[in-house]
Design a protein around this motif. Structure first.
Motif, PDB file in Angstrom:
ATOM      1  N   VAL A 113     133.126 -14.203 125.315  1.00 31.37           N
ATOM      2  CA  VAL A 113     133.771 -13.906 124.146  1.00 31.37           C
ATOM      3  C   VAL A 113     135.286 -13.667 125.015  1.00 31.37           C
ATOM      4  O   VAL A 113     135.204 -12.800 125.921  1.00 31.37           O
ATOM      5  CB  VAL A 113     133.487 -12.806 123.290  1.00 31.37           C
ATOM      6  CG1 VAL A 113     134.390 -12.326 122.391  1.00 31.37           C
ATOM      7  CG2 VAL A 113     132.103 -13.058 122.851  1.00 31.37           C
ATOM      8  N   ARG A 114     136.265 -14.028 124.545  1.00 37.45           N
ATOM      9  CA  ARG A 114     137.740 -14.078 125.132  1.00 37.45           C
ATOM     10  C   ARG A 114     138.042 -12.488 124.624  1.00 37.45           C
ATOM     11  O   ARG A 114     137.983 -12.201 123.247  1.00 37.45           O
ATOM     12  CB  ARG A 114     138.719 -14.718 124.484  1.00 37.45           C
ATOM     13  CG  ARG A 114     139.814 -15.119 124.998  1.00 37.45           C
ATOM     14  CD  ARG A 114     140.971 -16.238 124.773  1.00 37.45           C
ATOM     15  NE  ARG A 114     141.056 -16.042 123.375  1.00 37.45           N
ATOM     16  CZ  ARG A 114     142.165 -16.810 122.588  1.00 37.45           C
ATOM     17  NH1 ARG A 114     142.965 -17.367 123.635  1.00 37.45           N
ATOM     18  NH2 ARG A 114     142.307 -16.757 121.286  1.00 37.45           N
ATOM     19  N   GLY A 115     138.725 -11.838 125.720  1.00 35.76           N
ATOM     20  CA  GLY A 115     138.982 -10.364 125.330  1.00 35.76           C
ATOM     21  C   GLY A 115     140.392 -10.298 124.707  1.00 35.76           C
ATOM     22  O   GLY A 115     141.067 -11.302 124.520  1.00 35.76           O
ATOM     23  N   THR A 116     140.664  -9.055 124.302  1.00 34.59           N
ATOM     24  CA  THR A 116     141.836  -8.882 123.546  1.00 34.59           C
ATOM     25  C   THR A 116     143.006  -9.164 124.272  1.00 34.59           C
ATOM     26  O   THR A 116     143.937  -9.719 123.469  1.00 34.59           O
ATOM     27  CB  THR A 116     141.797  -7.416 122.674  1.00 34.59           C
ATOM     28  OG1 THR A 116     141.719  -6.485 123.906  1.00 34.59           O
ATOM     29  CG2 THR A 116     140.888  -7.554 121.619  1.00 34.59           C
ATOM     30  N   SER A 117     143.094  -8.765 125.204  1.00 30.93           N
ATOM     31  CA  SER A 117     144.300  -9.208 126.198  1.00 30.93           C
ATOM     32  C   SER A 117     144.450 -10.439 126.436  1.00 30.93           C
ATOM     33  O   SER A 117     145.749 -11.282 126.350  1.00 30.93           O
ATOM     34  CB  SER A 117     144.421  -8.353 127.496  1.00 30.93           C
ATOM     35  OG  SER A 117     143.195  -9.020 128.406  1.00 30.93           O
ATOM     36  N   HIS A 118     143.326 -11.306 126.424  1.00 30.87           N
ATOM     37  CA  HIS A 118     143.315 -12.748 126.530  1.00 30.87           C
ATOM     38  C   HIS A 118     143.894 -13.181 125.155  1.00 30.87           C
ATOM     39  O   HIS A 118     144.687 -14.520 125.097  1.00 30.87           O
ATOM     40  CB  HIS A 118     142.190 -13.313 127.103  1.00 30.87           C
ATOM     41  CG  HIS A 118     142.108 -13.030 128.564  1.00 30.87           C
ATOM     42  ND1 HIS A 118     141.796 -14.052 129.543  1.00 30.87           N
ATOM     43  CD2 HIS A 118     141.791 -11.792 129.093  1.00 30.87           C
ATOM     44  CE1 HIS A 118     141.504 -13.330 130.737  1.00 30.87           C
ATOM     45  NE2 HIS A 118     141.356 -12.173 130.401  1.00 30.87           N
ATOM     46  N   GLU A 119     143.477 -12.697 124.006  1.00 33.47           N
ATOM     47  CA  GLU A 119     143.821 -13.277 122.870  1.00 33.47           C
ATOM     48  C   GLU A 119     145.317 -13.057 122.592  1.00 33.47           C
ATOM     49  O   GLU A 119     146.100 -13.901 122.107  1.00 33.47           O
ATOM     50  CB  GLU A 119     143.129 -12.704 121.687  1.00 33.47           C
ATOM     51  CG  GLU A 119     141.685 -13.045 121.653  1.00 33.47           C
ATOM     52  CD  GLU A 119     140.956 -12.474 120.397  1.00 33.47           C
ATOM     53  OE1 GLU A 119     141.471 -11.630 119.573  1.00 33.47           O
ATOM     54  OE2 GLU A 119     139.735 -12.368 120.421  1.00 33.47           O
ATOM     55  N   ARG A 120     145.842 -11.863 123.087  1.00 33.58           N
ATOM     56  CA  ARG A 120     147.296 -11.688 122.867  1.00 33.58           C
ATOM     57  C   ARG A 120     148.365 -12.547 123.706  1.00 33.58           C
ATOM     58  O   ARG A 120     149.182 -13.080 123.287  1.00 33.58           O
ATOM     59  CB  ARG A 120     147.580 -10.076 123.227  1.00 33.58           C
ATOM     60  CG  ARG A 120     147.171  -9.200 121.954  1.00 33.58           C
ATOM     61  CD  ARG A 120     147.781  -7.891 122.220  1.00 33.58           C
ATOM     62  NE  ARG A 120     147.240  -7.218 123.729  1.00 33.58           N
ATOM     63  CZ  ARG A 120     146.258  -6.376 123.583  1.00 33.58           C
ATOM     64  NH1 ARG A 120     145.543  -6.339 122.577  1.00 33.58           N
ATOM     65  NH2 ARG A 120     145.701  -6.131 124.805  1.00 33.58           N
ATOM     66  N   SER A 121     147.697 -12.827 124.957  1.00 32.79           N
ATOM     67  CA  SER A 121     148.504 -13.705 125.868  1.00 32.79           C
ATOM     68  C   SER A 121     148.273 -15.151 125.659  1.00 32.79           C
ATOM     69  O   SER A 121     149.101 -16.058 126.312  1.00 32.79           O
ATOM     70  CB  SER A 121     148.332 -13.237 127.359  1.00 32.79           C
ATOM     71  OG  SER A 121     146.846 -13.770 127.735  1.00 32.79           O
ATOM     72  N   GLY A 122     147.258 -15.615 124.962  1.00 33.04           N
ATOM     73  CA  GLY A 122     147.023 -16.797 124.794  1.00 33.04           C
ATOM     74  C   GLY A 122     146.166 -17.451 125.833  1.00 33.04           C
ATOM     75  O   GLY A 122     146.029 -18.836 126.032  1.00 33.04           O
ATOM     76  N   THR A 123     145.584 -16.871 126.633  1.00 32.53           N
ATOM     77  CA  THR A 123     144.747 -17.397 127.859  1.00 32.53           C
ATOM     78  C   THR A 123     143.354 -17.515 127.364  1.00 32.53           C
ATOM     79  O   THR A 123     142.739 -16.781 126.489  1.00 32.53           O
ATOM     80  CB  THR A 123     144.890 -16.593 129.001  1.00 32.53           C
ATOM     81  OG1 THR A 123     144.464 -15.043 128.733  1.00 32.53           O
ATOM     82  CG2 THR A 123     146.347 -16.384 129.724  1.00 32.53           C
TER      83      THR A 123
END
Length: 73
Positions: A18-28
């Motif tokens: 699962v993509r983490g929240t910081s990755h979701e925010r940065s689009g990574t």
């Protein structure tokens, strides 16, 4: 006379990355990878890799590491 091969093990594998929240925010992308194989003898071999977030290609590196580990096993 050759013995019959071992029957396949009744493995049921459930896995997720699962993509983490910081990755979701940065689009990574999610930079973790996992995989598994059932060996000819019926054993389950699994590999997990946590991508090094400092590289823009960490997701690819994690996948390559898992693939290499499973090919080796």
């Amino acid at each position: 006379m050759t013995a019959p091969p071992d029957p396949p093990a009744p493995w049921h594998v459930l896995a997720a990355s699962v993509r983490g929240t910081s990755h979701e925010r940065s689009g990574t992308p999610c930079q973790d990878a996992h995989g598994w194989v059932v060996t000819p003898g019926g054993a389950l071999a699994a590999a997990v890799s946590d991508g090094a977030g400092s590289s823009p290609r960490s997701d690819e590196g994690a996948r390559w590491a898992v693939d290499a580990a499973l090919r080796t096993l």
